[in-house]
Scaffold this motif. Structure first.
Motif, PDB file in Angstrom:
ATOM      1  N   ILE A 152      -7.749  -0.117  -5.775  1.00  0.00           N
ATOM      2  CA  ILE A 152      -6.481  -0.676  -5.303  1.00  0.00           C
ATOM      3  C   ILE A 152      -6.155  -0.137  -3.910  1.00  0.00           C
ATOM      4  O   ILE A 152      -5.767  -0.888  -3.005  1.00  0.00           O
ATOM      5  CB  ILE A 152      -5.343  -0.336  -6.293  1.00  0.00           C
ATOM      6  N   GLY A 153      -6.307   1.181  -3.732  1.00  0.00           N
ATOM      7  CA  GLY A 153      -6.043   1.775  -2.425  1.00  0.00           C
ATOM      8  C   GLY A 153      -6.955   1.223  -1.344  1.00  0.00           C
ATOM      9  O   GLY A 153      -6.526   1.004  -0.200  1.00  0.00           O
ATOM     10  N   GLN A 154      -8.215   0.979  -1.687  1.00  0.00           N
ATOM     11  CA  GLN A 154      -9.164   0.432  -0.730  1.00  0.00           C
ATOM     12  C   GLN A 154      -8.764  -0.979  -0.297  1.00  0.00           C
ATOM     13  O   GLN A 154      -8.764  -1.298   0.896  1.00  0.00           O
ATOM     14  CB  GLN A 154     -10.564   0.414  -1.352  1.00  0.00           C
ATOM     15  N   TRP A 155      -8.422  -1.832  -1.249  1.00  0.00           N
ATOM     16  CA  TRP A 155      -8.022  -3.198  -0.898  1.00  0.00           C
ATOM     17  C   TRP A 155      -6.692  -3.214  -0.157  1.00  0.00           C
ATOM     18  O   TRP A 155      -6.477  -4.042   0.725  1.00  0.00           O
ATOM     19  CB  TRP A 155      -7.952  -4.065  -2.145  1.00  0.00           C
ATOM     20  N   ASN A 156      -5.806  -2.293  -0.503  1.00  0.00           N
ATOM     21  CA  ASN A 156      -4.521  -2.232   0.187  1.00  0.00           C
ATOM     22  C   ASN A 156      -4.712  -1.920   1.664  1.00  0.00           C
ATOM     23  O   ASN A 156      -3.945  -2.384   2.519  1.00  0.00           O
ATOM     24  CB  ASN A 156      -3.637  -1.169  -0.464  1.00  0.00           C
ATOM     25  N   SER A 157      -5.747  -1.146   1.981  1.00  0.00           N
ATOM     26  CA  SER A 157      -6.020  -0.818   3.386  1.00  0.00           C
ATOM     27  C   SER A 157      -6.584  -2.007   4.149  1.00  0.00           C
ATOM     28  O   SER A 157      -6.661  -1.983   5.378  1.00  0.00           O
ATOM     29  CB  SER A 157      -7.005   0.352   3.472  1.00  0.00           C
ATOM     30  N   GLU A 158      -6.964  -3.074   3.431  1.00  0.00           N
ATOM     31  CA  GLU A 158      -7.527  -4.261   4.072  1.00  0.00           C
ATOM     32  C   GLU A 158      -6.501  -5.369   4.269  1.00  0.00           C
ATOM     33  O   GLU A 158      -6.852  -6.480   4.664  1.00  0.00           O
ATOM     34  CB  GLU A 158      -8.681  -4.810   3.214  1.00  0.00           C
ATOM     35  N   THR A 159      -5.236  -5.092   3.989  1.00  0.00           N
ATOM     36  CA  THR A 159      -4.224  -6.153   3.995  1.00  0.00           C
ATOM     37  C   THR A 159      -3.564  -6.352   5.349  1.00  0.00           C
ATOM     38  O   THR A 159      -2.600  -7.092   5.461  1.00  0.00           O
ATOM     39  CB  THR A 159      -3.129  -5.853   2.948  1.00  0.00           C
TER      40      THR A 159
END
Length: 248
Positions: free
Chosen positions: A124-131
C-alpha cells in the motif's frame, strides 16, 4: 535448511504403501490413502512454514493495528516491515512462491497472517508513493504490478478475504495508481474489520464471517473504483456485485 528438507522427504517415505493397505476394503483403503496424503502434505507445509518464519525472524516488535492505521496509506514506520518487504521483493523473491505453495494449508495460514499483513501494508505504501500522477495506469508499473497481483491471489487461496473482494487481482492492471491505493486500503479494512478471526475461514460461497453491514460499506468503495474505470472494467460489475447484491 537441507536437513529440514530431508526431514520433509522422510515424512513422505513414512506414508504406508499400497501393499500395506491391500487387506483393507477398497473404500477404506482409498480413505486411508487420502488421509495419509493429506497428513503428509500438512507436515510438509508445516516444515516449510517454520523455515520461512525462521528466515523472517527479527527482534523488532510486531506493529499493532492502531500503529498501522495511523500510518497507512503511507509506508509503515516500524523497522520490521521494510525488513520483511525487502526480503520478499529484493533479497529472496522466491519466497513469495513458497507462500503460494503453503497458502492452502490452514495451520500454516494461521501462522503466516501477520506476514501477509506486513507485506500488504508495504505494498500500500509503495503504490501510495506512485499517486503523484493520478492518470498513470497501474500497468505502467510493470515490475511491481505482478508482485501485487500475486499477493492478492495468495490471499484468495489462503481465504484471508471473502469474495467478491478476493477477486481484486483480476482488475489491478486496468486501474490507475491512485485507485490502486484506494482499492488496497479497502482490502486492508475488510481484512481488519470484517474478519475478527484474522480472515481465516472465508470461502467462495455466500457465507461470510463478521458484520455484513461493514462489508457492504467497504464494497461501495470498490464500486466507485469500477465506475471511475467503467470503460475497461464494465465486464467485471457482474463478477463483483452479483453476489453482494443478494446480501442486501
Amino acid at each position: 535448511y537441507q536437513r529440514r528438507v530431508r526431514e520433509s522427504h522422510s515424512v513422505s517415505s513414512s506414508v504406508p504403501t499400497s501393499s500395506s493397505s491391500s487387506l483393507l476394503p477398497s473404500s477404506a483403503s482409498s480413505a486411508s490413502s487420502a488421509s495419509s496424503t493429506q497428513h503428509t502434505s500438512s507436515m510438509k507445509s508445516s516444515i516449510l512454514t517454520d523455515l520461512l518464519l525462521e528466515r523472517l525472524n527479527t527482534n523488532s516488535p510486531l506493529p499493532t493495528v492502531e500503529q498501522y492505521n495511523e500510518t497507512l496509506p503511507r509506508r509503515p514506520g516500524s523497522e520490521r516491515d521494510p525488513f520483511i518487504f525487502n526480503i520478499f521483493l529484493l533479497t529472496n523473491p522466491i519466497l513469495i512462491e513458497l507462500i503460494d505453495l503453503i497458502s492452502q494449508d490452514r495451520e500454516s495460514n494461521e501462522k503466516m497472517i501477520w506476514v501477509f499483513e506486513s507485506v500488504l501494508a508495504n505494498v500500500i505504501g509503495q503504490w501510495n508513493s506512485e499517486t503523484g500522477n493520478k492518470s498513470v495506469k497501474s500497468s505502467n508499473q510493470c515490475l511491481f504490478l505482478p508482485f501485487t497481483c500475486r499477493l492478492l491471489e495468495i490471499a484468495r487461496k489462503a481465504k484471508y478475504l471473502p469474495p467478491p473482494v478476493s477477486y481484486s487481482a483480476e482488475i489491478l492492471s486496468e486501474i490507475r495508481c491512485a485507485d490502486m491505493t484506494n482499492l488496497l486500503m479497502t482490502i486492508w479494512r475488510v481484512l481488519k474489520d470484517l474478519t475478527p478471526s484474522k480472515g481465516l475461514g472465508c470461502n467462495d460461497q455466500e457465507t461470510f464471517p463478521g458484520d455484513m453491514k461493514i462489508y457492504s460499506h467497504w464494497m461501495k468503495s470498490v464500486k466507485t473504483i469500477l465506475k471511475k474505470n467503467i470503460q475497461s472494467l464494465a465486464p467485471y460489475f457482474s463478477r463483483f456485485f452479483a453476489l453482494s447484491d443478494k446480501l442486501k
